[in-house]
Design an enzyme around this catalytic site. Structure first.
Site, PDB file in Angstrom:
ATOM      1  CB  THR A   1       1.245   4.304  -4.746  1.00 41.88           C
ATOM      2  OG1 THR A   1       1.950   3.792  -3.629  1.00 41.88           O
ATOM      3  CG2 THR A   1      -0.250   4.124  -4.517  1.00 41.88           C
ATOM      4  NE  ARG A  29       4.459   1.136   5.216  1.00 38.11           N
ATOM      5  CZ  ARG A  29       4.043   1.787   4.148  1.00 38.11           C
ATOM      6  NH1 ARG A  29       4.011   1.149   2.986  1.00 38.11           N
ATOM      7  NH2 ARG A  29       3.653   3.046   4.216  1.00 38.11           N
ATOM      8  CB  VAL A  30      -0.019  -3.223   4.976  1.00 33.33           C
ATOM      9  CG1 VAL A  30      -1.133  -2.825   4.007  1.00 33.33           C
ATOM     10  CG2 VAL A  30       0.345  -4.695   4.784  1.00 33.33           C
ATOM     11  N   GLY A  31       0.745  -0.144   3.869  1.00 27.58           N
ATOM     12  CA  GLY A  31       0.373   1.272   3.922  1.00 27.58           C
ATOM     13  C   GLY A  31      -1.119   1.442   3.730  1.00 27.58           C
ATOM     14  CG  ASP A  32      -2.388   5.107   1.938  1.00 30.46           C
ATOM     15  OD1 ASP A  32      -1.204   4.812   1.718  1.00 30.46           O
ATOM     16  OD2 ASP A  32      -3.025   5.862   1.194  1.00 30.46           O
ATOM     17  CB  THR A  52       0.100   8.136  -3.997  1.00 32.52           C
ATOM     18  OG1 THR A  52       1.515   7.887  -4.020  1.00 32.52           O
ATOM     19  CG2 THR A  52      -0.155   9.528  -4.556  1.00 32.52           C
ATOM     20  N   GLY A  53       1.481   8.110  -1.035  1.00 28.95           N
ATOM     21  CA  GLY A  53       2.372   8.874  -0.164  1.00 28.95           C
ATOM     22  C   GLY A  53       2.722   8.094   1.083  1.00 28.95           C
ATOM     23  N   GLY A  55       1.963   6.331   3.747  1.00 31.46           N
ATOM     24  CA  GLY A  55       0.703   5.661   4.059  1.00 31.46           C
ATOM     25  C   GLY A  55       0.274   5.749   5.508  1.00 31.46           C
TER      26      GLY A  55
END
Lengths: 135, 171
Positions: A1, A29-32, A52-53, A55
């Protein structure tokens, strides 16, 4: 990211985040990162934030918007709001980091992982980059 | 307000001294410096924060060191699916995309969504179609793929106890 936050000479702030996600992710899957308010947020009344991290934790806490809300509603500094949210993330078992900048030009980063690729430059500060937590 | 400030990140994770090779350490620092140059030049010239953050992120999307654009990590199925967002603090306008596979700079596609659509968030094949319809630069899947990321995927899939990079070993 990857991400960037900036404030320009007119005092406007902006944030951007881009990612490939997590290695081995499944099921769409989608993160933040692309979720406005979780991994990315910008509001001239408060700050611009990019995260970042892990999510899932940033989504549940709405980290980027929460930082802006705490600055706007309680007068907290960018630094303190960033620190508070990473601490709260850690309490939940989340790992990661964030960068933030306010309309006053104060830029900051905060993270609870061993390292974070990061850098900053300003009209009154030479460019600096770092990777490890102890830099 | 006369000053300007740019802050960037290239991902957080378990990178510590000795884990990263000297070559990777140098490549990471060079990539960060190039992104600061791109965004800083815009701000130094009186440009907008929005242009600066897009420029800085585009540089890192093209740099295989970072997990975004070229050099992104692989999904379990061996594909690359990118997500991105951008937001302008002056009007709280925003654009975002998720799961795009054939757009070279996902952050620029997010900005196109913000600027030239009635929406904030587009996902999947629809987002890539919007990119083609709006002339946002395309890229073949091979553009995004790197040997190192493929190795990392193989490593993770070989360890069924860790079905994905939950430990953020690859940041």
């Amino acid at each position: 990211t990857v991400g960037a936050v900036a404030v320009d000479s007119a005092g406007h702030v902006a944030a951007a985040t881009s990612t490939g996600g997590l290695t081995g992710k499944r099921w769409g899957r989608v993160g933040d990162s692309p979720l406005i308010g979780a991994g990315t947020y910008a509001d001239d009344r408060a700050a611009a934030v990019s995260c970042t991290g892990a999510g899932e934790f940033f989504i549940r806490l709405g980290v980027a918007h929460e930082i802006c809300a705490r600055i706007r509603l309680t007068g907290l500094s960018v630094d303190d709001a960033a620190r508070e949210m990473i601490a709260e993330l850690g309490v939940m078992g989340g790992k990661g980091g964030l960068i933030a900048v306010g309309p006053d030009g104060v830029g900051t980063w905060n993270f609870n992982t061993p390292g974070m690729y990061r850098g900053r430059v300003s009209s009154h500060r030479q460019a600096e980059v770092a990777i490890y937590g102890d830099e | 307000m006369t000053g300007w400030t740019l802050v960037i990140h290239g991902g957080s994770g378990s990178m510590t001294r000795g884990v990263l090779s000297t070559a990777d350490d140098n490549a990471g620092r060079a990539g960060l410096a190039a992104a600061l140059d791109a965004g800083g030049d815009i701000l130094r010239g009186g440009g907008s924060a929005l242009d600066a953050v897009e420029a800085a992120v585009r540089v890192m999307e093209d740099d295989p060191v970072f997990n975004a654009g070229r050099g992104s990590v692989f999904t379990a199925e061996g594909r690359i699916e990118c997500d991105a967002a951008i937001m302008d603090g002056s009007g709280r306008t925003a654009g975002a995309v998720a799961g795009v596979r054939t757009t070279r700079h996902p952050v620029s596609l997010a900005r196109e969504v913000m600027t030239n659509s009635a929406h904030v968030f587009l996902a999947g094949a629809g987002a890539d179609s919007f990119a083609r319809a709006h002339g946002v630069e395309a890229a073949e899947p091979a553009w995004f793929e790197t040997v190192e990321r493929r190795r990392q995927l193989d490593e993770i899939l070989a360890n069924p106890d860790a079905p994905f990079d939950s430990g953020m070993k690859y940041g």
